[in-house]
Every structure is written in C-alpha cells, then in structure tokens.
Design a protein around this motif. Structure first.
Motif, PDB file in Angstrom:
ATOM      1  N   LEU A   1       0.850  -1.202   0.000  1.00 51.60           N
ATOM      2  CA  LEU A   1       0.000   0.000   0.000  1.00 51.60           C
ATOM      3  C   LEU A   1       0.875   1.238   0.000  1.00 51.60           C
ATOM      4  O   LEU A   1       1.930   1.261   0.631  1.00 51.60           O
ATOM      5  CB  LEU A   1      -0.804   0.012   1.299  1.00 51.60           C
ATOM      6  CG  LEU A   1      -2.261  -0.424   1.301  1.00 51.60           C
ATOM      7  CD1 LEU A   1      -2.804  -0.327   2.715  1.00 51.60           C
ATOM      8  CD2 LEU A   1      -3.100   0.412   0.333  1.00 51.60           C
ATOM      9  N   PHE A   2       0.445   2.293  -0.660  1.00 47.71           N
ATOM     10  CA  PHE A   2       1.157   3.567  -0.555  1.00 47.71           C
ATOM     11  C   PHE A   2       0.197   4.712  -0.861  1.00 47.71           C
ATOM     12  O   PHE A   2      -1.006   4.505  -1.037  1.00 47.71           O
ATOM     13  CB  PHE A   2       2.376   3.582  -1.483  1.00 47.71           C
ATOM     14  CG  PHE A   2       2.048   3.574  -2.950  1.00 47.71           C
ATOM     15  CD1 PHE A   2       1.645   2.404  -3.590  1.00 47.71           C
ATOM     16  CD2 PHE A   2       2.135   4.738  -3.718  1.00 47.71           C
ATOM     17  CE1 PHE A   2       1.348   2.399  -4.937  1.00 47.71           C
ATOM     18  CE2 PHE A   2       1.844   4.726  -5.070  1.00 47.71           C
ATOM     19  CZ  PHE A   2       1.449   3.559  -5.683  1.00 47.71           C
ATOM     20  N   GLY A   3       0.730   5.930  -0.905  1.00 44.33           N
ATOM     21  CA  GLY A   3      -0.096   7.108  -1.146  1.00 44.33           C
ATOM     22  C   GLY A   3      -0.438   7.799   0.163  1.00 44.33           C
ATOM     23  O   GLY A   3      -0.446   7.168   1.230  1.00 44.33           O
ATOM     24  N   LYS A   4      -0.669   9.111   0.048  1.00 43.42           N
ATOM     25  CA  LYS A   4      -0.917   9.933   1.229  1.00 43.42           C
ATOM     26  C   LYS A   4      -2.058   9.363   2.067  1.00 43.42           C
ATOM     27  O   LYS A   4      -2.014   9.347   3.284  1.00 43.42           O
ATOM     28  CB  LYS A   4      -1.228  11.361   0.792  1.00 43.42           C
ATOM     29  CG  LYS A   4      -0.820  12.403   1.834  1.00 43.42           C
ATOM     30  CD  LYS A   4      -1.056  13.825   1.337  1.00 43.42           C
ATOM     31  CE  LYS A   4       0.102  14.308   0.479  1.00 43.42           C
ATOM     32  NZ  LYS A   4      -0.160  15.605  -0.155  1.00 43.42           N
ATOM     33  N   ASN A   5      -3.063   8.892   1.387  1.00 46.00           N
ATOM     34  CA  ASN A   5      -4.239   8.382   2.110  1.00 46.00           C
ATOM     35  C   ASN A   5      -4.303   6.853   2.109  1.00 46.00           C
ATOM     36  O   ASN A   5      -5.375   6.280   2.291  1.00 46.00           O
ATOM     37  CB  ASN A   5      -5.506   8.966   1.491  1.00 46.00           C
ATOM     38  CG  ASN A   5      -5.442  10.482   1.453  1.00 46.00           C
ATOM     39  OD1 ASN A   5      -5.077  11.117   2.443  1.00 46.00           O
ATOM     40  ND2 ASN A   5      -5.736  11.064   0.298  1.00 46.00           N
ATOM     41  N   HIS A   6      -3.137   6.230   1.874  1.00 48.43           N
ATOM     42  CA  HIS A   6      -3.084   4.766   1.768  1.00 48.43           C
ATOM     43  C   HIS A   6      -4.161   4.252   0.822  1.00 48.43           C
ATOM     44  O   HIS A   6      -4.850   3.270   1.111  1.00 48.43           O
ATOM     45  CB  HIS A   6      -3.259   4.117   3.156  1.00 48.43           C
ATOM     46  CG  HIS A   6      -2.175   4.518   4.103  1.00 48.43           C
ATOM     47  ND1 HIS A   6      -0.917   4.011   4.057  1.00 48.43           N
ATOM     48  CD2 HIS A   6      -2.176   5.422   5.113  1.00 48.43           C
ATOM     49  CE1 HIS A   6      -0.165   4.567   4.984  1.00 48.43           C
ATOM     50  NE2 HIS A   6      -0.917   5.448   5.637  1.00 48.43           N
ATOM     51  N   ASP A   7      -4.271   4.926  -0.277  1.00 51.67           N
ATOM     52  CA  ASP A   7      -5.360   4.576  -1.191  1.00 51.67           C
ATOM     53  C   ASP A   7      -4.849   3.976  -2.496  1.00 51.67           C
ATOM     54  O   ASP A   7      -5.596   3.777  -3.436  1.00 51.67           O
ATOM     55  CB  ASP A   7      -6.211   5.813  -1.479  1.00 51.67           C
ATOM     56  CG  ASP A   7      -5.372   6.979  -2.001  1.00 51.67           C
ATOM     57  OD1 ASP A   7      -4.111   6.834  -2.049  1.00 51.67           O
ATOM     58  OD2 ASP A   7      -5.944   8.015  -2.349  1.00 51.67           O
ATOM     59  N   LYS A   8      -3.540   3.702  -2.549  1.00 52.30           N
ATOM     60  CA  LYS A   8      -3.017   3.072  -3.756  1.00 52.30           C
ATOM     61  C   LYS A   8      -2.272   1.791  -3.376  1.00 52.30           C
ATOM     62  O   LYS A   8      -1.786   1.664  -2.243  1.00 52.30           O
ATOM     63  CB  LYS A   8      -2.057   4.016  -4.476  1.00 52.30           C
ATOM     64  CG  LYS A   8      -2.762   5.233  -5.076  1.00 52.30           C
ATOM     65  CD  LYS A   8      -1.790   6.048  -5.899  1.00 52.30           C
ATOM     66  CE  LYS A   8      -1.887   7.506  -5.502  1.00 52.30           C
ATOM     67  NZ  LYS A   8      -0.916   8.327  -6.195  1.00 52.30           N
ATOM     68  N   GLY A   9      -2.163   0.922  -4.326  1.00 52.97           N
ATOM     69  CA  GLY A   9      -1.465  -0.327  -4.036  1.00 52.97           C
ATOM     70  C   GLY A   9      -0.882  -0.953  -5.301  1.00 52.97           C
ATOM     71  O   GLY A   9      -1.047  -0.436  -6.403  1.00 52.97           O
TER      72      GLY A   9
END
Lengths: 618, 340
Positions: free
Chosen positions: B239-247
């Motif tokens: 998981l990554f992204g500022k809002n943990h919204d990408k993977g």
C-alpha cells in the motif's frame, strides 16, 4: 623384487645418470617421472628433477606440441642440476622422440615403444621416414620394446577396455627403468594401493600388474644385457624426504605461522605454476590454515591483507600476471605497514607468455612495479628444498618489520624436486609476534627504535581503536596528513625501515677463492647450474668463485666488498639482465650478464663456456 | 584514536564519533547516514573494539575515519575482498563495509558480487548518489541514460545498473533500501541489517548537492514522497499514497498500480514476502514516475554464512589432527635416513 632375483644379469656401476621420460601429455610421463624420483630418493641418491610439460592439458594426441617430459638426474655424489643432457631417453611415441632426440649424446640409451611407430604417428611427428628403420638412430643404443603390446598382454584377462589398458603404459616404462637402474618398486606399489585400491580397485590391479610386467621384462627378456647401479650419495646424515619447491614453500609458510602462534591465511587465485601451493595448504587446515580461493588475483591479496589487519599471517600466491594485478594492494600494505607475503612463482612472459616454463624476469617488477616510492623486501630461494627456509624467512621478516615481502620462486623450483633434509621444528628460528595491548602511550605509527616498524594493534583490543588507510598519514598518529614535510618524512622512514633489514642478512656464502678472476653472482633457481659450473672450473684450477644471494632487497651488506675482489663479475639470469642492473646501479661495478630466455634453466656447459671466455679476457 | 575505553554498556553516540573533522561538503547526504550509524551503534551492545568499518575509495569511503571504531580505508573497489579476509579469519568481529555506486558497482563490481553470493557475514552499505563525487562529477554506473556530465557532454549512452537487482541476482540473503534523509526508516533498516547473519546489502539513496543535486528528488520531496515511496513490510499489503489509497497488484507477469475503491480492495493487493525471490526481483525494477520506489527490506532469508563455514572446516580439521606437530608434518610421506 629385490636384489636376490636380479642376479642373473651383470650390474654395472655408474656415478650418476640422467634419465628423461618423454611422451604424449596424456601418457602419464610426469607421474612415471615422479615415482621414479621417489624410488631413487629412497635409494639414497642425491637427485634433481626437471619436469617440462606443455600448457595445454591435452594437446592433440601424437603431435609435437603435446610432448611432455620429465628429466631426473641422480648420483652417488652431490649434484645441483637435473643434468644438461640425458644418458637415457624413454620415448613413448614418435613425437616424443622427435622433440628430444637432439639432446641424447652419442651412444646414449634410447628406449622406444615400438608399436607407437605407426605410419600415422610418424607423420604426425613430422618425420619423413620411420626413424627406427632409416638408420638415423644408429649412433644410439636403441631398445625397441613392445610397451603397448606387453601392456595389453598383461591385462588381457581383466575385461578392461583397450583405452583403459593403454593408460597403464607409463607403469610399464616405469617398471622397466626401475629394473634397469635397480630401483625398488615397493614404494610405487604402496602408492598405487593408497591411490586407487579403495575407489577403483581395477585400476590399482592394472597398474600393479603392468609395473611388475615392466620390471620383469627388463630382468628376463634378452634385450638388456646389463642393469646399472648408482650407489647412495654420501650426503650429510639425517632424515630425508624428496620434495618439490612448491611443497617446501607450503611447509615453510605453515611452519613460520605455527612458530608465530598465529593462523595462516592464504588468499589466492589459481595460476600456473603456483596453484600447487594453494592445493597443499588447503589440505593443512588442521594447522590453523585458512585458504580462500578468491574471485580474482586482487581479491586474493586483498583478503590476505584484511586477515593481516586482524592478526593472521596473510599470504598470497601467484605468478607474474597476478603480481601485475596485485600491485595496488601491495602498495596499500606498504602504506598501512601490515605484514604480507607475496609468493610469485615466476614463469615466462610477458603477458600469458609461457605458463608452464620457467623464467626469472619478475625481479624488477617486484622491485619497482608500484606507483611512487614503495620499497618492498625481496627474498629468493635457490633450490627446491631451500624454498622451505626462504618462505619461513619471508614471514619472519614481514612480521618483524610490518611490511609486505616478495618471495620470488619460479616454475623450475616449483615443480623440480630434490632430497630435503627434514629439519627439527625445535631448531627453526623464532618468529616473534606481539600485538600491542596497552592503550597508554599508544600511537598507530609510533615506531620501534631499532626496526622502525609500527605496532601491530588488532581489532578486538579495547582502547586501541584506530583507522588506517592508503592516504598519507601523520608520522605519529596515523591520521590523514597532507603536510609536505610529513610526507617526505614518511617516504624516507619507510625506505629506511626496509634498508635496515640488512641487519638480518647472514654473511654471503662464497664457494671459491676470496679473490680471483671471475665471481659468478646468482640469485634464485640458477644456483644448481652455477654451482656445478664453478666446481668444474675450480677442478681445472681456475680462480672462479660462486656467490648466491637470497636477499635481493636489501642486498647483503658484504656484497660490495666481495664484488671488488674479482677481475670480472658475471651474473647469469633467466631474463634480459635484471639483477645485473641493480648491481651496476648500486655499486658502480662493471658486472656483465649471461642471459637466457628460452623457458628452460641454464645448462652447466653454458655457464662454463661463458666463464672460460671471460678468463681469457685481460 | 581513542583515549577512552569505558565499559560497553555505558556507550552512547558520542563514543562512536572519532576526533577527526568530517570533511564532506556541507549539505552532503553522507552526514545524515553517519549520524544514524553512530546513533545505532550503542544500541547493538557490541563492544566498540569489536567493530570494524572497511571502505574503498570515494566520498562515502571516508566514512571509517569518522567512526571511533577500528577502521580501514582501503583502495578503490576492494573493500569487500579485504573485509572477507578479515571476517573469515576473525568471525568474532562485526564488520561493516561502506561503498558507493562507483566503488561498489564499477571498479569493485566483481568483489561485491562475490561477497554477496558467498554470504560473508558483512554489513554492506552502498551510498548511491548516481554520480562520481570525489573526481568531481562524472557519470556513474547508476546514472540515468542521457545524463549530461563533464565526461558525457552529449549525454550518457550507458544503461544503468540497479543495485538491488544486482544484489538479488547474486542471491544476497539480505537486500534492503533506504534514504539518507529518512532518518527513522534508515535506522530501522540498518538495525535489521545488523541483526542479519550473512551478507546484508543496503542501498542508501543519497543526495550529492554539489554534482548531482536532487538525484532522488522525485522520491524524497516532501510533498510527493507519499506517492513516490512504497514502504515494504513483511506480511503487509503493498500500500502507498498519502491516504493509503493506492497499491500494487499482479497483472499477468507484471506489477501494476491500482487505486483502492471501485471494486478494488486491499485483498487484491500483493502481500510483501521477504522470502519470495520472484517478488523481490519484480519490486527491484519499480521506479518513478510509473511506480513508487520501494524502500525497506526486499529480501531476508537464512543461509549459513561463509565465514562460519570456513571456521568450521578449520576447527574440524584441527580436532581431527589433535595437537599440531610440525615434526610429524615435515616427515609425512616416504622418508629415509642417512646414517652418520
């Protein structure tokens, strides 16, 4: 197989004999030679050997390029060389005959494997006609022996393939020559047993049978009218074993490390003719020996230096091309002042050159082959057995003076063998290694006032944490320093430290009158040829002396005095003239060179001839 | 040089600071790495005298001078070889190697490769700034293709090496990446490396503010790093992204970036496994702008280290031999006596 069974034929006594085994590189000539040597050593003769083989593991069968030879000189008196020319030549095929027959003197004994003189083999050997029938061998005592047929006959009920049977031919030749010179084949039978009996009993049985067949053939067949005997040599009392230079080198290193009470760490990359030292040491791990087969020459010496930083005795083994690669690390060792031994088993060059042939042409490489002023002590053994003493001494000097040391052997010493009078471990010199442990007053480059060496402070010692590196260091603290006068002081002190090693050098041994017409000055593997030549000339009443130096950097302190007492100084070397340059530059002496660059050691006669021509000069 | 040798229990960061002035350029990423290493050392509970730092040549290789431990600043590219000799003969020591992209992957590539595949118990820190700093700005083996430097005025035509991929190719048993400016992450990766038995390889992305400023700006810039870094954690989804919204998920034999939602959930994402060599390899190829750059431990597996195996062989041989007897060694094989 002993004397009671051989009384049927007369036995003629000889003072010394030179025998050469020659065959295809797949014929096992080195093995036959080695075992004949061992039998001879056990018979108490003095001896000297010269293996001579191609670089290719298996050149095309039957060709001139594939010929491999092994020469052995054995005697009832002191001898120093493998002999200029063979008295007996064993030629296993036409190619071996072609390559070697030029060296056999008139009336020399020639033994050939008759079946191998087929039309095809004769052609491969580039003969235009069959030498066995065209009269070209009339001046020799030729013994045509059906070695191939007799070998196959001896094994015809074993069920072995013909090809497998043929591999035992060398044992027939060995058996036959063992009878001819009244050698005991018992040690060879023992070796066959230990080598093959467990894993390949059928090979053991084949070799045993063929060896005996060869021996019995000599004794019973109406081919050889006499056998020969060479009495044991009157050599100094003691226990002896036969040893090659590389084996002696390995033992010297292990002995010195044991005396120092430290582990021995060899970092090495396989290279001819040095690899046998790696093999020998890899089998001696029980003596605290670590062997690291590195990814390349640079890593080999690097790992050895890393081990030395940690307090082990670090050594690396190589040949000329490897020394070129190791230069930067050797320089690092000079700069950080850690002990290290670089064993260069020299071979013909430049570049890949002649991997299996001998040369002494790395002396100036060892002396100067690094950037900047980078003095490294250089030691060179004179004979195969002497490799033991000099390898030992190299480690002693390296640890006492905290410096890399060059050990310059060569292919001739490495593979050549002679009897070694086994020393008692208790009689070996002390190798004192003391690590610094006291933090009070500790500086990494605070020097011993006598030797100028810095303290060896190894990781794991509390309070002595310090950094070393290849950047110029402060004279005392070892911290990075670019100060102009500090650099000059460091260059000078490193140079003075190495020059001070003269205090370790024993008086130069001189064979001959204190003064006279010619001094023959040698180093390294030319010892035997020079010594034999000088003795022969002295026997004619000539005022000739031989000095042989083991310490080349620094040179022995008594050398200038010795050089000044002869009309001529001759320096025979297997190179274009390297020691002679150092001698001329160092002492302004008009030394002249005798140079041979054929991948072969000097013949005694070559040196005799040169000295004689000098004697005539006013 | 050290003047104090106090008990190891009382060590703090200052005990690992040598008395030498640090001479890296002001603003160099190496300062931060040095600080994290000096901070970590007291935590390890290893007596200072048992720690050795070995380096080659280059800016990063000045590192040992600044550590108040044993140190060896050696020659270009050869540190892994020197360290191998030391560690193999002195397994009691903790040996760190500090190298750079030029030292470790260009002139010393061979030694690095072989230290990794042998699994010598070394901690190898490769500072990657994608430039030659000490020789004043030539391109390095990790420089991007087309890079304009003093030696490549028309742009580099070399394809770069990817250090993590190289280490995985050599089957290194511990392979990780961190970043000079991510102090906390760097310390955690270094701690993991120090705990690993065998070669631990850590690529540290490092800025050279003089010759390659912003070398990894697209990964480290504060406002975009959440989208540009993929923090690897064993057993956790990628998981990554500022809002943990990408993977990251598998698409055939390739990886792809997905946004969570619209029928995509965490369950669709790949879960990091430090023991899966194929996954580690795929991850090692990810780089911005298409992908985030993975940081953390790519691979951590157990394999007996080289130095331990070497020591065992020697110890076994010693036990078999008993007390070493030189006279017995000298007299091996056939001998004969010559009477007086």
């Amino acid at each position: 197989m002993q004397s009671e069974t051989v009384a049927q034929k007369p036995i003629e006594e000889r003072d010394h004999v030179v025998i050469r085994f020659a065959g295809d590189s797949g014929d096992g000539m080195q093995l036959a030679g080695m075992h004949f040597t061992n039998e001879t050593a056990l018979a108490g003769n003095d001896l000297s050997t010269l293996p001579d083989f191609p670089a290719e593991i298996r050149a095309p069968t039957g060709t001139l390029a594939g010929v491999s030879g092994f020469q052995l000189h054995f005697s009832s008196a002191d001898i120093f060389t493998p002999g200029d020319q063979p008295d007996v030549l064993v030629a296993m095929n036409p190619a071996a005959l072609k390559v070697n027959i030029g060296d056999l003197p008139m009336n020399g004994i020639l033994i050939v494997d008759k079946e191998q003189f087929t039309e095809q083999n004769i052609k491969k050997a580039e003969f235009t006609s069959n030498p066995l029938t065209d009269g070209s061998l009339d001046r020799f005592q030729v013994f045509e022996v059906s070695i191939t047929k007799l070998t196959l006959n001896a094994l015809n009920d074993t069920g072995l393939q013909t090809r497998a049977m043929m591999r035992s031919r060398n044992f027939f030749a060995l058996g036959l020559t063992s009878w001819l010179f009244q050698r005991d084949i018992e040690p060879t039978l023992r070796w066959i047993e230990s080598k093959f009996a467990k894993r390949t009993p059928e090979v053991a049985e084949a070799n045993r049978r063929v060896l005996k067949a060869g021996y019995n053939y000599g004794e019973t067949a109406e081919v050889f009218r006499t056998a020969y005997k060479v009495k044991p040599a009157a050599i100094a009392p003691g226990r002896y074993r036969n040893i090659t230079g590389n084996a002696a080198t390995s033992l010297g290193f292990v002995a010195a490390a044991q005396k120092a009470g430290r582990p021995l760490f060899l970092g090495s990359y396989p290279i001819t003719p040095a690899s046998d030292i790696l093999h020998e040491l890899a089998a001696m791990k029980g003596y605290g020996v670590y062997t690291f087969q590195a990814e390349d020459e640079i890593a080999g010496v690097g790992a050895a230096l890393g081990a030395a930083f940690g307090g082990a005795i670090g050594i690396t083994t190589t040949s000329g091309p490897g020394v070129c690669l190791k230069g930067e690390t050797i320089n690092l060792a000079v700069s950080v002042e850690l002990p290290l031994v670089i064993a260069d088993i020299q071979r013909g060059g430049p570049s890949t050159g002649l991997p299996t042939k001998t040369e002494q042409a790395d002396l100036l490489l060892a002396m100067y082959g690094r950037n900047s002023d980078s003095p490294v002590p250089i030691l060179a053994p004179a004979t195969p057995a002497d490799c033991f003493n000099v390898a030992f001494e190299a480690i002693r000097i390296a640890t006492r003076y905290m410096t890399p040391v060059f050990f310059l052997s060569d292919g001739y010493l490495a593979n050549g063998a002679e009897p070694w009078r086994v020393p008692a471990a208790a009689d070996l010199p002390e190798v004192k290694v003391e690590f610094r442990t006291d933090p009070v007053g500790y500086y990494p480059f605070l020097r011993d006032p006598e030797t100028l060496s810095r303290p060896w402070a190894i990781p794991g010692t509390p309070g002595l944490e310090h950094r070393i590196g290849g950047i110029e260091k402060d004279y005392l603290t070892g911290n990075v320093s670019y100060a102009p006068m500090n650099h000059e002081q460091m260059v000078r002190v490193r140079s003075r430290k190495i020059a001070g090693i003269v205090r370790e050098i024993p008086p130069t041994e001189l064979n001959g009158p204190d003064e006279g017409d010619v001094l023959v000055l040698g180093w390294g593997s030319t010892y035997g040829a020079i010594e034999s030549a000088v003795r022969a000339l002295q026997a004619e009443g000539k005022k000739v002396a031989h000095a042989h130096i083991r310490y080349i950097n620094p040179l022995p302190p008594d050398l200038p005095g010795i050089l000044s007492r002869y009309r001529h100084v001759l320096v025979p070397e297997l190179n274009m003239g390297q020691l002679v340059r150092l001698i001329r530059a160092e002492y302004l002496v008009d030394a002249i060179g005798l140079n041979k660059i054929q991948g072969q050691p000097f013949k005694v006669s070559e040196i005799v001839r040169k000295v004689s021509s000098l004697m005539e000069k006013k | 040089m050290s003047e104090n040798a106090e008990a190891t229990t009382a060590l703090n960061r200052k005990d690992f600071v040598s008395d030498q002035d640090v001479r890296w350029c002001p603003g160099c990423g190496d300062y931060s790495i040095l600080a994290q290493v000096q901070r970590l050392m007291p935590e390890l509970g290893i007596p200072r005298e048992n720690i050795v730092f070995i380096s080659g040549i280059g800016c990063s290789s000045r590192f040992p001078y600044y550590m108040n431990t044993y140190g060896f600043h050696s020659i270009h590219g050869r540190a892994p070889a020197i360290a191998t000799g030391l560690k193999a003969s002195r397994p009691d020591l903790t040996v760190w190697v500090v190298t750079g992209d030029g030292d470790g992957l260009s002139i010393g590539g061979n030694h690095l490769l072989h230290a990794l595949r042998r699994n010598v118990d070394l901690k190898i820190l490769l500072f990657n700034n994608r430039i030659y700093g000490l020789t004043k700005g030539q391109y390095s083996p990790t420089s991007e293709r087309g890079k304009v430097t003093k030696s490549t005025p028309l742009g580099s035509i070399d394809y770069p090496l990817h250090p993590i991929t190289v280490a995985l190719g050599a089957e290194a048993t511990f392979v990780a990446r961190s970043i000079d400016v991510e102090a906390k992450h760097l310390t955690s990766v270094l701690r993991r490396a120090s705990e690993h038995k065998g070669t631990a390889f850590v690529e540290i992305l490092q800025n050279c503010n003089i010759f390659n400023d912003g070398a990894f700006a697209n990964i480290t810039d504060k406002d975009q790093k959440a989208d540009a870094q993929l923090v690897l954690e064993h057993g956790k989804p990628l998981l990554f992204g500022k809002n943990h919204d990408k993977g990251i998920r598998m698409a055939g034999h390739k990886l792809e970036v997905v946004e969570l939602g619209n029928g995509v959930s965490e369950a669709d994402l790949l879960v990091h496994d430090e023991q899966d060599p194929a996954l580690a390899f795929l991850l090692s190829t990810l780089m911005p702008p298409t992908f985030p750059a993975p940081v953390g431990v790519f691979r951590a597996v157990d394999r007996p280290p080289y130095d331990a195996a070497m020591g065992e062989q020697v110890e076994r041989a010693k036990a078999k031999l008993g007390t070493p007897d030189l006279d017995a060694l000298f007299n091996q094989g056939d001998t004969w006596d010559v009477a007086p």
